[in-house]
Write a protein that holds these residues in place. Sequence first.
Motif, PDB file in Angstrom:
ATOM      1  N   GLY A   1       0.783  -1.234   0.000  1.00 56.17           N
ATOM      2  CA  GLY A   1       0.000   0.000   0.000  1.00 56.17           C
ATOM      3  C   GLY A   1       0.808   1.272   0.000  1.00 56.17           C
ATOM      4  O   GLY A   1       0.225   2.359  -0.051  1.00 56.17           O
ATOM      5  N   LYS A   2       2.141   1.201   0.040  1.00 58.22           N
ATOM      6  CA  LYS A   2       2.942   2.431   0.064  1.00 58.22           C
ATOM      7  C   LYS A   2       2.902   3.079  -1.313  1.00 58.22           C
ATOM      8  O   LYS A   2       3.210   2.444  -2.320  1.00 58.22           O
ATOM      9  CB  LYS A   2       4.384   2.124   0.452  1.00 58.22           C
ATOM     10  N   PRO A   3       2.528   4.359  -1.420  1.00 52.70           N
ATOM     11  CA  PRO A   3       2.452   5.036  -2.719  1.00 52.70           C
ATOM     12  C   PRO A   3       3.822   5.158  -3.371  1.00 52.70           C
ATOM     13  O   PRO A   3       4.859   5.179  -2.696  1.00 52.70           O
ATOM     14  CB  PRO A   3       1.882   6.422  -2.368  1.00 52.70           C
ATOM     15  N   TRP A   4       3.824   5.254  -4.704  1.00 52.49           N
ATOM     16  CA  TRP A   4       5.069   5.372  -5.462  1.00 52.49           C
ATOM     17  C   TRP A   4       5.840   6.625  -5.054  1.00 52.49           C
ATOM     18  O   TRP A   4       7.075   6.598  -4.981  1.00 52.49           O
ATOM     19  CB  TRP A   4       4.740   5.409  -6.957  1.00 52.49           C
ATOM     20  N   GLU A   5       5.136   7.695  -4.798  1.00 47.08           N
ATOM     21  CA  GLU A   5       5.814   8.943  -4.444  1.00 47.08           C
ATOM     22  C   GLU A   5       6.654   8.786  -3.177  1.00 47.08           C
ATOM     23  O   GLU A   5       7.724   9.398  -3.049  1.00 47.08           O
ATOM     24  CB  GLU A   5       4.792  10.068  -4.253  1.00 47.08           C
ATOM     25  N   GLU A   6       6.179   7.967  -2.227  1.00 47.86           N
ATOM     26  CA  GLU A   6       6.936   7.756  -0.989  1.00 47.86           C
ATOM     27  C   GLU A   6       8.068   6.761  -1.188  1.00 47.86           C
ATOM     28  O   GLU A   6       9.112   6.867  -0.546  1.00 47.86           O
ATOM     29  CB  GLU A   6       5.993   7.239   0.112  1.00 47.86           C
ATOM     30  N   ALA A   7       7.866   5.790  -2.083  1.00 43.49           N
ATOM     31  CA  ALA A   7       8.868   4.730  -2.244  1.00 43.49           C
ATOM     32  C   ALA A   7       9.993   5.112  -3.197  1.00 43.49           C
ATOM     33  O   ALA A   7      11.087   4.556  -3.114  1.00 43.49           O
ATOM     34  CB  ALA A   7       8.176   3.462  -2.762  1.00 43.49           C
ATOM     35  N   ARG A   8       9.746   6.083  -4.094  1.00 45.99           N
ATOM     36  CA  ARG A   8      10.701   6.374  -5.157  1.00 45.99           C
ATOM     37  C   ARG A   8      12.084   6.734  -4.625  1.00 45.99           C
ATOM     38  O   ARG A   8      13.105   6.248  -5.115  1.00 45.99           O
ATOM     39  CB  ARG A   8      10.152   7.518  -6.022  1.00 45.99           C
ATOM     40  N   SER A   9      12.151   7.562  -3.644  1.00 41.90           N
ATOM     41  CA  SER A   9      13.450   8.031  -3.153  1.00 41.90           C
ATOM     42  C   SER A   9      14.264   6.917  -2.509  1.00 41.90           C
ATOM     43  O   SER A   9      15.500   7.010  -2.437  1.00 41.90           O
ATOM     44  CB  SER A   9      13.237   9.170  -2.143  1.00 41.90           C
ATOM     45  N   PHE A  10      13.626   5.832  -2.064  1.00 41.00           N
ATOM     46  CA  PHE A  10      14.356   4.741  -1.410  1.00 41.00           C
ATOM     47  C   PHE A  10      14.938   3.745  -2.404  1.00 41.00           C
ATOM     48  O   PHE A  10      15.904   3.049  -2.083  1.00 41.00           O
ATOM     49  CB  PHE A  10      13.420   3.988  -0.449  1.00 41.00           C
ATOM     50  N   ILE A  11      14.348   3.660  -3.606  1.00 41.77           N
ATOM     51  CA  ILE A  11      14.744   2.564  -4.501  1.00 41.77           C
ATOM     52  C   ILE A  11      15.328   3.029  -5.830  1.00 41.77           C
ATOM     53  O   ILE A  11      15.917   2.240  -6.557  1.00 41.77           O
ATOM     54  CB  ILE A  11      13.537   1.654  -4.801  1.00 41.77           C
TER      55      ILE A  11
ATOM     56  N   ILE B   1       2.433  -8.152  -3.380  1.00 41.77           N
ATOM     57  CA  ILE B   1       2.669  -8.165  -1.935  1.00 41.77           C
ATOM     58  C   ILE B   1       1.381  -7.872  -1.166  1.00 41.77           C
ATOM     59  O   ILE B   1       1.208  -8.335  -0.036  1.00 41.77           O
ATOM     60  CB  ILE B   1       3.790  -7.168  -1.539  1.00 41.77           C
ATOM     61  N   ILE B   2       0.452  -7.099  -1.802  1.00 47.43           N
ATOM     62  CA  ILE B   2      -0.836  -6.856  -1.142  1.00 47.43           C
ATOM     63  C   ILE B   2      -1.637  -8.150  -1.079  1.00 47.43           C
ATOM     64  O   ILE B   2      -2.233  -8.478  -0.037  1.00 47.43           O
ATOM     65  CB  ILE B   2      -1.617  -5.752  -1.880  1.00 47.43           C
ATOM     66  N   GLU B   3      -1.674  -8.912  -2.182  1.00 50.45           N
ATOM     67  CA  GLU B   3      -2.397 -10.187  -2.185  1.00 50.45           C
ATOM     68  C   GLU B   3      -1.799 -11.144  -1.161  1.00 50.45           C
ATOM     69  O   GLU B   3      -2.529 -11.827  -0.428  1.00 50.45           O
ATOM     70  CB  GLU B   3      -2.353 -10.799  -3.585  1.00 50.45           C
TER      71      GLU B   3
ATOM     72  N   PHE C   1      -0.746  -8.163  10.882  1.00 50.71           N
ATOM     73  CA  PHE C   1      -1.708  -7.071  11.040  1.00 50.71           C
ATOM     74  C   PHE C   1      -1.064  -5.742  10.633  1.00 50.71           C
ATOM     75  O   PHE C   1      -1.657  -4.927   9.930  1.00 50.71           O
ATOM     76  CB  PHE C   1      -2.197  -7.022  12.485  1.00 50.71           C
ATOM     77  N   LYS C   2       0.194  -5.546  11.043  1.00 51.50           N
ATOM     78  CA  LYS C   2       0.900  -4.296  10.736  1.00 51.50           C
ATOM     79  C   LYS C   2       1.216  -4.178   9.247  1.00 51.50           C
ATOM     80  O   LYS C   2       1.370  -3.066   8.733  1.00 51.50           O
ATOM     81  CB  LYS C   2       2.194  -4.219  11.540  1.00 51.50           C
ATOM     82  N   ALA C   3       1.329  -5.324   8.565  1.00 55.54           N
ATOM     83  CA  ALA C   3       1.678  -5.291   7.139  1.00 55.54           C
ATOM     84  C   ALA C   3       0.652  -4.524   6.323  1.00 55.54           C
ATOM     85  O   ALA C   3       0.968  -3.949   5.272  1.00 55.54           O
ATOM     86  CB  ALA C   3       1.818  -6.714   6.603  1.00 55.54           C
ATOM     87  N   LEU C   4      -0.604  -4.468   6.776  1.00 50.74           N
ATOM     88  CA  LEU C   4      -1.660  -3.754   6.065  1.00 50.74           C
ATOM     89  C   LEU C   4      -1.937  -2.393   6.695  1.00 50.74           C
ATOM     90  O   LEU C   4      -3.049  -1.870   6.614  1.00 50.74           O
ATOM     91  CB  LEU C   4      -2.943  -4.590   6.056  1.00 50.74           C
ATOM     92  N   GLN C   5      -0.909  -1.798   7.331  1.00 53.41           N
ATOM     93  CA  GLN C   5      -1.075  -0.542   8.040  1.00 53.41           C
ATOM     94  C   GLN C   5      -1.552   0.576   7.105  1.00 53.41           C
ATOM     95  O   GLN C   5      -2.361   1.419   7.486  1.00 53.41           O
ATOM     96  CB  GLN C   5       0.249  -0.132   8.705  1.00 53.41           C
ATOM     97  N   LYS C   6      -1.040   0.585   5.843  1.00 57.20           N
ATOM     98  CA  LYS C   6      -1.420   1.629   4.900  1.00 57.20           C
ATOM     99  C   LYS C   6      -2.696   1.284   4.144  1.00 57.20           C
ATOM    100  O   LYS C   6      -3.113   2.020   3.254  1.00 57.20           O
ATOM    101  CB  LYS C   6      -0.276   1.882   3.909  1.00 57.20           C
ATOM    102  N   LEU C   7      -3.293   0.157   4.465  1.00 57.59           N
ATOM    103  CA  LEU C   7      -4.544  -0.266   3.825  1.00 57.59           C
ATOM    104  C   LEU C   7      -5.578  -0.573   4.908  1.00 57.59           C
ATOM    105  O   LEU C   7      -6.169  -1.650   4.942  1.00 57.59           O
ATOM    106  CB  LEU C   7      -4.302  -1.494   2.937  1.00 57.59           C
ATOM    107  N   GLN C   8      -5.780   0.376   5.804  1.00 60.14           N
ATOM    108  CA  GLN C   8      -6.649   0.134   6.951  1.00 60.14           C
ATOM    109  C   GLN C   8      -8.087  -0.165   6.535  1.00 60.14           C
ATOM    110  O   GLN C   8      -8.742  -1.034   7.108  1.00 60.14           O
ATOM    111  CB  GLN C   8      -6.620   1.352   7.883  1.00 60.14           C
TER     112      GLN C   8
END
Length: 700
Positions: free
Chosen positions: A329-339, A364-366, A410-417
């Motif tokens: 669930g992490k948006p591309w805008e947040e992940a781009r700078s890390f990868i 990974i969501i599935e 449970f925490k893995a879906l933190q951004k998909l509450q």
Amino acid sequence: AATKLASAEKLMYFCTDQLGLEQDFEQKQMPDGKLLVDGFLLCIDVSRGMNRNFDDQLKFVSNLYNQLAKTKKPIVVVLTKCDEGVERYIRDAHTFALSKKNLQVVETSARSNVNIDLAFSTLVQLIDKSRGKTKIIPYFEALKQQSQQIAAAKDKYEWLVSRIVKNHNETWSNVSRKMQSSPEYQDYVYLEGTQKAKKLFLQHVHRLKQEHIERRRKMYLAMLPQAFEALIPDLDEIDHLSCVKVEKLLETKPDFLKWFVVLEETPWDATSHIDNMENERIPFDLMETQPAKQLYEAHLEKLRNERKRAEMRRAFKENLETSPFITPGKPWEEARSFIMNEDFYMWLEESIYMDIYSKHQKQIIEKAKEEFQELLLEYSELFYELELDAKPSKEKMGVIQDVLGEEQRFKALQKLQAERDALILKHIHFVYHPTKETCPSCPVCVDSKIEHLINSRFIRPSERNQKNLLSDSNIDRINLVILGKDGLARELANEIRALCTNDDKYVIEGKMYELSLRPIEGNVRLPVNSFQTPTFQPHGCLCLYNSKESLSYVVESIEKSRESTIGRRDNHLVHLPLTLILVNKRGDTSGETLHSLVQQGQQIASKLQCVFLDPASAGIGYGRNINEKQISQVLKGLLDSKRNLNLVSSTSSIKDLADVDLRIVMCLMCGDPFNVDNILLPILQSHTYRPSPCGSSSSV
């Protein structure tokens, strides 16, 4: 009087086409003796001659003039070779003419054909005074006029050649015959001669040939990249080879002759291959040209770039899989700078990385959802003490989240509450109402798999003596005609489809049926509105009306449909099950109008011998044309009719069936890694296997 001339054996005349070719034409020589002469052209060469003195020539001309003057005949001084004339010579010649009774002077050039006709016409005018006086034009002015005349004639002649000659294989003899009568051809030949006309023709033919060769070359060069892709697509095979070795490698390929042709004579553009339009293969000697070598280098560079881009994709995917910052669930805008790094941007566009990232997120969501579902099953005791309606209170949901909150799944879906809460509610619904539809594994629920497996084996070759007892395989399909006017049919069809699954399946009494709808709103006698088509055999008809006009349309359509099948062998439309339904107009609260429509509908239903459903039945409302309960009621009636038709000839043999009734209860877990066929196949392959008389879709 006759004048004696000493010019024996001289040619009397010749034209420009005979220059250098005198022997090829008829020759007429001047006789020796007296001739009748009416005038003289006194010619003076004003060009700079080799080993010749102009003053001596002028003295000779002066003496010659003195002799001619005695004849009392007109004389015109003609200055020749003015195209190479010397200014002093021309000036001295004019001075000579002025000194001799003001003789007329014409400046000419035979090679350029300037003022030649003027010299003769000037003399003729002096001989015949009745003719108008000829205007003498200086050489350079005449040359300019003639150049303009020749240029215009040349343009017209070139237009004529381009219109007639379309093929570079045309010959001069053939084309000149075609142009013989054309004024454009005649004018140019008169001004410039046949040889120049032929020269322009040859230039045009050469240009056509070069254009043809260039078109063929472009076609071959356009095919070369495709040939390289087909014959040498592997970078490892050619990356270390020179162009010469690549050519040898190409010749070893099985499909080489599909793309190339090896000519006996080279180069290809100097052979007859250029006119072989049926053979579009590439001449192999083209590979030795610079454009072909550049295309090969481009192919090589393309393969290298593709490999590098593939490496970048692979490296990017590995970054995604190994990076601890990439969570579901992490948006591309947040992940781009890390990868992302600079190398990635050099080789691929960001849109490609976004697509890869999106697919990775989906995976990974599935996976996180599956693991969360397992977590919910492990904590099943959390869901035992809920109300009967299976709707947890806000406090209960808080307790569930507090208990599960420490779990990593449970925490893995933190951004998909929102989706996580939906999974909890779906799980609760399944615990209290376990069906195929609420199963977390739907649509691959084990119940659905077993049902499909049993249904697919209803008819077995080993039971031919009992095949009349089995339900028709078509029993799982319901073909329903919806008849209505002014959008009623289409609107109801859309409402029914909204109640179906994504693949147009409808559940009746726990069993899934394939539902095919055919809404009809026009003239049923037209093929497009026919009840029956080669691919659609109706099992029933749902007739809708909300006014007198729409009711009349229903009656007329049913009568027309029945009339069209009278006398035919396939006249089952006469006995087609019908259901007549009154649909409320949205917002219509007039009870009197409604009561009138109900009475009329009941009368028509009695006339048509069909079922009538009025809006006073339970569940009817203004938000929808017809509710789900009524739809199920109609479809159940159609199923009963189908079963009766399929079993009408087989009821007499039911008593012959074995009386043994073996019931097996199996408990299979949705999502287990084994195949349901492996468990049920030994039972289904038994010779005594048959459908259960109770009609359950999952019992045998």
